[in-house]
Enzyme design. Structure first.
Site, short mmCIF file in Angstrom:
data_model
loop_
_atom_site.label_atom_id
_atom_site.label_comp_id
_atom_site.label_asym_id
_atom_site.label_seq_id
_atom_site.Cartn_x
_atom_site.Cartn_y
_atom_site.Cartn_z
N CYS A 1 -26.41 -11.70 -21.16
CA CYS A 1 -26.14 -13.02 -20.59
C CYS A 1 -27.00 -13.29 -19.36
CB CYS A 1 -24.66 -13.18 -20.26
SG CYS A 1 -24.14 -12.35 -18.77
N CYS B 1 -23.07 -6.53 -19.02
CA CYS B 1 -21.86 -6.74 -18.22
C CYS B 1 -20.76 -5.80 -18.70
CB CYS B 1 -21.34 -8.16 -18.38
SG CYS B 1 -22.38 -9.42 -17.66
N CYS C 1 -28.00 -8.68 -16.68
CA CYS C 1 -27.35 -8.31 -17.94
C CYS C 1 -28.28 -8.65 -19.10
CB CYS C 1 -26.03 -9.07 -18.08
SG CYS C 1 -25.29 -8.93 -19.72
N GLY D 1 0.78 -1.23 0.00
CA GLY D 1 0.00 0.00 0.00
C GLY D 1 0.82 1.28 0.00
N CYS E 1 -19.04 -11.91 -19.82
CA CYS E 1 -20.33 -11.96 -20.51
C CYS E 1 -20.27 -12.97 -21.66
CB CYS E 1 -20.65 -10.56 -21.05
SG CYS E 1 -22.38 -10.33 -21.49
#
Lengths: 294, 202
Positions: free
Chosen positions: A243, A265, A240, A31, A271
């Site tokens: 899909c 998506c 979606c 980080g 997808c």
């Protein structure tokens, strides 16, 4: 003249050494933003010069590279970076999340669970999560040194005071390994939980701002929040249209000027693999229509 | 006196050898306690193992002052080899070194003579490359920390025996600290400053 005028993966060896040393420090201090001598790349800032330099420093001829831009393999940025490495490093490219060993991403984390053999390289515009709260680098650096992150909580609190909830929807700050507050790059906050305890190594490169940082595998990554306003993911409340996925992150696509829209998506590979498995949504082309186009 | 022509060669293919070596070191650093292999072939000067020599060729250059333990510092061929292949300045003041090469664990000085970095710039610290007897056999050490899924078992035989006790300074110093890379021939294991030894066995 047949010999290429550039080194393998474009960068010269001295630059790669410098970036590699920064990557090792970044992994050792999860980080923390390691300063590095970012080079000019043959693409403008904002196109992923940081991510490209990190990818160039780690990439080998045996790697399989995937590049996504907002989840999509098919957008200008993704295609041009993929072509850049196909040309300068001769690596194999793929759109499949599972087959890739190195995935460079602009602002999404793939839906498929990443595995231990993978490295996810993020393109980062502004690496400093405190920058819009405190413009002075000397001050933000001291705040990180002291672990003084009260200002960030004030910012999130002001969201609640103004909007009734934490309205930060992307670049949602996280705390890594209980020490450094880090900008996950402008990914939607939907993706934040995927960073926690992830099996893959996550590297972040900011070219213009000259910073590299990292999240090692299996590292605790916690989205900042309050007890009474816990972190929550956000996605459009719809399946979606292609899909039918109920749990993937969706893009809203305006389809006409009468308020028509569809949700699909954002992760194109996710997808397409679902569609290949036979999943269908409301807007999927019927099989006979597809055959006519073919 | 050794001439440059007689020095051991560097990497045969410096681009790809450096790349594979770096990936091994990166993987080692990202997954502390896991044993990674250096596959690049490299001729070594006296007292340096293959892994150490490969890491030196991969990461050292004119920007990285290198500190050598007394045995290496007294070996002209090592210093010539480093100077010729990497250009890294060899220094005697460990507190400003980017890397320290320790050929034999018993020669490891007190860790506080190395650079820990500052709280503002914890990356300005010394990475210690320590040659050990074995990273396959020996006592077991149970490790935890970022990069480790729960616990990792490191089976290794090294000096100094109290290495992990000494590295406990990393707990209080964090984010300052010392990162260590253990090398046994072509095997490497990294112990970054976030790794804790939580148990000893067998």
């Amino acid at each position: 003249m047949n010999a290429p005028a550039y080194n393998f993966a474009y960068l010269d060896e001295q630059t790669k050494r410098m970036i590699r040393r920064a990557i090792l420090k970044a992994i050792a201090i999860p980080g923390y933003q390691v300063p590095f001598a970012s080079r000019e790349m043959p693409m403008p800032y904002g196109w992923g010069t940081g991510g490209v330099q990190v990818t160039a420093a780690i990439l080998g001829p045996d790697d399989t590279l995937k590049v996504i831009d907002q989840g999509s393999d098919d957008t200008t940025n993704a295609i041009s970076i993929r072509k850049f490495f196909e040309k300068t490093a001769g690596v194999a490219a793929t759109t499949s999340t599972l087959d890739a060993t190195v995935i460079q991403t602009r602002h999404r984390i793939p839906e498929a669970t990443l595995h231990a053999g993978q490295v996810l390289v993020y393109q980062v515009p502004i690496p400093e999560p405190l920058r819009f709260l405190e413009p002075r680098e000397t001050e933000t650096r001291r705040m990180h040194a002291l672990g003084e992150y009260g200002l960030m909580h004030v910012k999130l609190y002001e969201d609640i005071a103004r909007f009734g909830h934490i309205a930060t929807a992307y670049a949602y700050p996280v705390k890594v390994n209980e020490r450094y507050v880090m900008d996950p790059s402008p990914t939607p906050k939907f993706d934040n939980p995927k960073m926690d305890n992830c099996a893959a190594l996550q590297l972040f490169g900011a070219g213009r701002e000259k910073r590299i940082y990292a999240v090692p595998p299996y590292t605790k990554v916690v989205s900042l929040d309050f007890e009474d306003h816990p972190f929550s993911r956000y996605r459009f409340d719809a399946p979606c249209a292609l899909c039918g996925s109920e749990d993937s992150y969706l893009d809203e696509i305006v389809t006409d000027d009468k308020g028509g829209r569809m949700f699909v998506c954002s992760d194109t590979d996710h997808c397409e693999s679902r569609q290949a498995q036979g999943h269908r949504g409301t807007e999927s082309a019927a099989p006979h229509k597809e055959a006519r186009h073919g | 006196m050794t001439t440059i022509a007689e020095l051991p060669a560097g990497f045969a293919d410096k681009v790809l050898s450096a790349q594979t070596t770096f990936r091994s070191v990166m993987e080692a650093m990202a997954r502390p306690g896991s044993v990674q292999r250096v596959i690049a072939s490299v001729d070594t000067p006296p007292h340096l193992m293959r892994g150490t020599a490969a890491i030196a060729l991969t990461l050292f250059d004119h920007d990285t002052p290198v500190w050598l333990d007394s045995m290496l510092a007294e070996t002209t061929e090592v210093k010539m080899w480093l100077k010729f292949h990497s250009g890294a300045p060899v220094i005697s003041d460990a507190s400003v070194a980017s890397f320290a090469l320790v050929s034999e664990g018993a020669a490891l000085p007190q860790l506080d003579c190395f650079a820990f970095g500052s709280n503002e710039y914890p990356d300005r610290s010394t990475t210690v490359i320590l040659q050990v007897d074995s990273l396959m056999h020996g006592p077991q050490y149970e490790l935890s920390g970022p990069g480790i899924d729960g616990r990792a078992i490191l089976q290794a035989s090294f000096k100094p025996n109290d290495l992990f006790e000494r590295l406990a300074i990393n707990v209080a110093l964090f984010p300052r600290g010392i990162d260590v890379v253990l090398v046994a021939d072509d095997a490497i294991v990294a112990i970054p400053r976030t790794t804790r030894c939580v148990g000893y066995g067998g």
